[in-house]
Design a protein around this motif. Structure first.
Motif, PDB file in Angstrom:
ATOM      1  N   LYS A  87       1.210  -1.266  -0.026  1.00  0.00           N
ATOM      2  CA  LYS A  87       0.287   0.202   0.085  1.00  0.00           C
ATOM      3  C   LYS A  87       0.803   1.339   0.332  1.00  0.00           C
ATOM      4  O   LYS A  87       0.828   2.142  -0.338  1.00  0.00           O
ATOM      5  N   THR A 144       0.675   3.213  -3.385  1.00  0.00           N
ATOM      6  CA  THR A 144       0.141   4.527  -3.283  1.00  0.00           C
ATOM      7  C   THR A 144       1.378   6.377  -2.820  1.00  0.00           C
ATOM      8  O   THR A 144       0.774   7.278  -3.841  1.00  0.00           O
ATOM      9  N   THR A 145       2.519   5.898  -2.328  1.00  0.00           N
ATOM     10  CA  THR A 145       3.526   6.658  -2.816  1.00  0.00           C
ATOM     11  C   THR A 145       3.702   7.046  -4.562  1.00  0.00           C
ATOM     12  O   THR A 145       3.880   7.835  -4.845  1.00  0.00           O
ATOM     13  N   ASN A 167       0.832   8.484  -6.268  1.00  0.00           N
ATOM     14  CA  ASN A 167       0.518  10.254  -6.589  1.00  0.00           C
ATOM     15  C   ASN A 167       1.618  10.678  -7.466  1.00  0.00           C
ATOM     16  O   ASN A 167       1.651  11.676  -8.475  1.00  0.00           O
ATOM     17  N   THR A 200      -8.395  -3.775  -3.207  1.00  0.00           N
ATOM     18  CA  THR A 200      -8.379  -2.263  -3.489  1.00  0.00           C
ATOM     19  C   THR A 200      -8.135  -1.561  -2.694  1.00  0.00           C
ATOM     20  O   THR A 200      -6.659  -0.852  -2.356  1.00  0.00           O
ATOM     21  N   THR A 201      -9.160  -1.961  -1.103  1.00  0.00           N
ATOM     22  CA  THR A 201      -8.879  -0.533  -0.369  1.00  0.00           C
ATOM     23  C   THR A 201      -7.926  -1.187   1.034  1.00  0.00           C
ATOM     24  O   THR A 201      -7.016  -1.061   1.980  1.00  0.00           O
ATOM     25  N   LEU A 231      -4.442   0.890  -2.390  1.00  0.00           N
ATOM     26  CA  LEU A 231      -5.556   2.180  -1.759  1.00  0.00           C
ATOM     27  C   LEU A 231      -5.616   2.587  -0.890  1.00  0.00           C
ATOM     28  O   LEU A 231      -6.830   2.817  -0.690  1.00  0.00           O
ATOM     29  N   LYS A 232      -6.244   4.369  -1.361  1.00  0.00           N
ATOM     30  CA  LYS A 232      -6.730   5.153   0.002  1.00  0.00           C
ATOM     31  C   LYS A 232      -8.048   5.419  -0.752  1.00  0.00           C
ATOM     32  O   LYS A 232      -7.718   6.283  -1.672  1.00  0.00           O
ATOM     33  N   ASP A 249      -8.333   9.264  -1.686  1.00  0.00           N
ATOM     34  CA  ASP A 249      -7.661  10.081  -2.421  1.00  0.00           C
ATOM     35  C   ASP A 249      -8.571  10.130  -4.002  1.00  0.00           C
ATOM     36  O   ASP A 249      -7.807  10.619  -4.633  1.00  0.00           O
TER      37      ASP A 249
END
Length: 399
Positions: free
Chosen positions: A100, A104-105, A108, A128-129, A132-133, A136
């Motif tokens: 995650k 995520t990093t 972005n 998915t959860t 990722l958040k 976002d």
């Protein structure tokens, strides 16, 4: 606040690599989103299944490591494909947390580089959860097309928990079978059924005069009974295919696809011992209409299990778009289209249906086309967005 923003840039979290020879919902929907003017970042499969120590999985891991160091590549107008690093042992909590953070990093960063803003998430991944958040993104669509936890080697308990979390928190959920509708409706009221469809314009090329039957297929004796798809032990009933071959040694059964896709332990030895069963491997997507043109009949010889009970076979409408009669086992998803398919409840019924077709007693090409033309990616995507917009407008009104 998010709900007032226009859906523009879309991140598609897929469970299939872009270059897989058998395109599924993930690639086709991405194309339709791009045609609608959306810019799309397509994230390739993150490897839900724990890899096995075999040549196929090791080769895929090696190819993925090479891709992972590269920037997203532009493959079509408005479409970029990205292959992020992901540790495949998702049954461990610390691995999921590490994945995650990494995903995520990196996501972005690449969205910033590509100029994506106010991102919408269109996901096929039940984890998915855990990757990722959702906060976002301005909007989240979960497109559930398979009972993934029923595939071999999947972390079942983790998938069940994570998918329920995703369904409850997504803004809208689409499912491709009535079985998936029933089970996901237990978690959310925002679940809607849209069956699988086909690339009609592509597969209907099988009916065009200038479409040639490929040389390797033309060398195989007629009548040719065809199957296109993953040749995997949990999907395909090899015993049924073998019974067809034994009952009619004068028929050629042609199976196009990778052996062991999604199930590396698949054993096809019972098929290869028959001279009239031809496993010719995967073929390029653009060549499939030519192969379909050379088939007398097409097959859906699936096993009946938890996975197939929840799927709507894409091949069904692809076969019909090519004007080919279909013989299938009794899949729950085909209950509403039984006038367009011959159902074999037993091997004997299955073989009898094929005997009728090879004798010329078959559904007409016009009937095949009539149904296939109603089930296209373009029409389904349009209906999905109409519903999305309707729901978002309702939400604005309530606000």
């Amino acid at each position: 606040m998010h709900r007032k923003k226009e859906i523009k840039d879309i991140v598609v979290l897929s469970t299939a690599d872009w270059d897989n020879p058998f395109w599924t919902n993930k690639q086709h929907v991405t194309l339709e989103l791009a045609k609608r003017g959306h810019r799309v970042l397509y994230i390739e499969s993150l490897g839900l299944r724990r890899p096995s120590v075999n040549k196929k999985d090791l080769s895929r891991i090696f190819r993925r490591l090479i891709k992972a160091v590269k920037a997203p590549r532009k493959v079509r107008d408005n479409i970029w494909v990205w292959s992020p690093i992901s540790i495949p042992f998702n049954n461990y909590a610390f691995v999921r947390k590490l994945n995650k953070f990494i995903l995520t990093t990196a996501l972005n960063f690449w969205c910033w580089r590509l100029g994506f803003s106010n991102k919408t998430l269109w996901t096929y991944n039940p984890l998915t959860t855990r990757f990722l958040k959702l906060k976002d993104f301005i909007y989240t669509v979960y497109h559930c097309v398979d009972e993934i936890k029923a595939q071999p080697g999947m972390p079942v308990d983790i998938l069940q928990e994570a998918e329920e979390d995703l369904v409850r928190n997504a803004d809208i959920n689409f499912v491709t079978s009535l079985t998936l509708l029933k089970t996901r409706k237990q978690w959310s009221n925002e679940v809607y059924y849209f069956s699988n469809v086909a690339d009609y314009n592509h597969f209907s090329k099988a009916l065009e005069e200038d479409t040639a039957i490929p040389a390797d297929l033309a060398e195989i004796a007629e009548p040719r009974i065809g199957f296109i798809g993953a040749i995997s032990g949990y999907k395909v009933n090899f015993s049924l295919v073998e019974e067809i071959a034994i009952a009619h040694p004068e028929w050629s059964i042609v199976m196009i696809g990778d052996v062991g896709e999604g199930d590396p332990n698949t054993d096809v030895s019972k098929l290869t011992q028959h001279n009239n069963i031809h496993l010719i491997g995967a073929r390029l997507y653009q060549d499939l209409p030519g192969y379909l043109k050379g088939f007398t009949a097409t097959l859906l010889p699936n096993n009946l299990n938890e996975y197939t009970a929840s799927m709507f076979p894409m091949k069904f409408f692809e076969y019909l778009a090519a004007g080919k009669p279909v013989v299938s086992v009794d899949l729950p998803s085909l209950c509403d289209v039984k006038d367009y398919v011959r159902i074999g409840h037993t091997p004997e019924e299955f073989i009898a249906a094929l005997e009728d077709i090879t004798a010329g007693k078959r559904i007409s090409v016009e009937q095949c086309q009539e149904l296939a033309q109603q089930y296209t990616y373009q029409s389904r995507t349009e209906k999905m967005f109409n519903l999305i917009n309707e729901k978002r407008n309702e939400s604005r009104d309530r606000t």
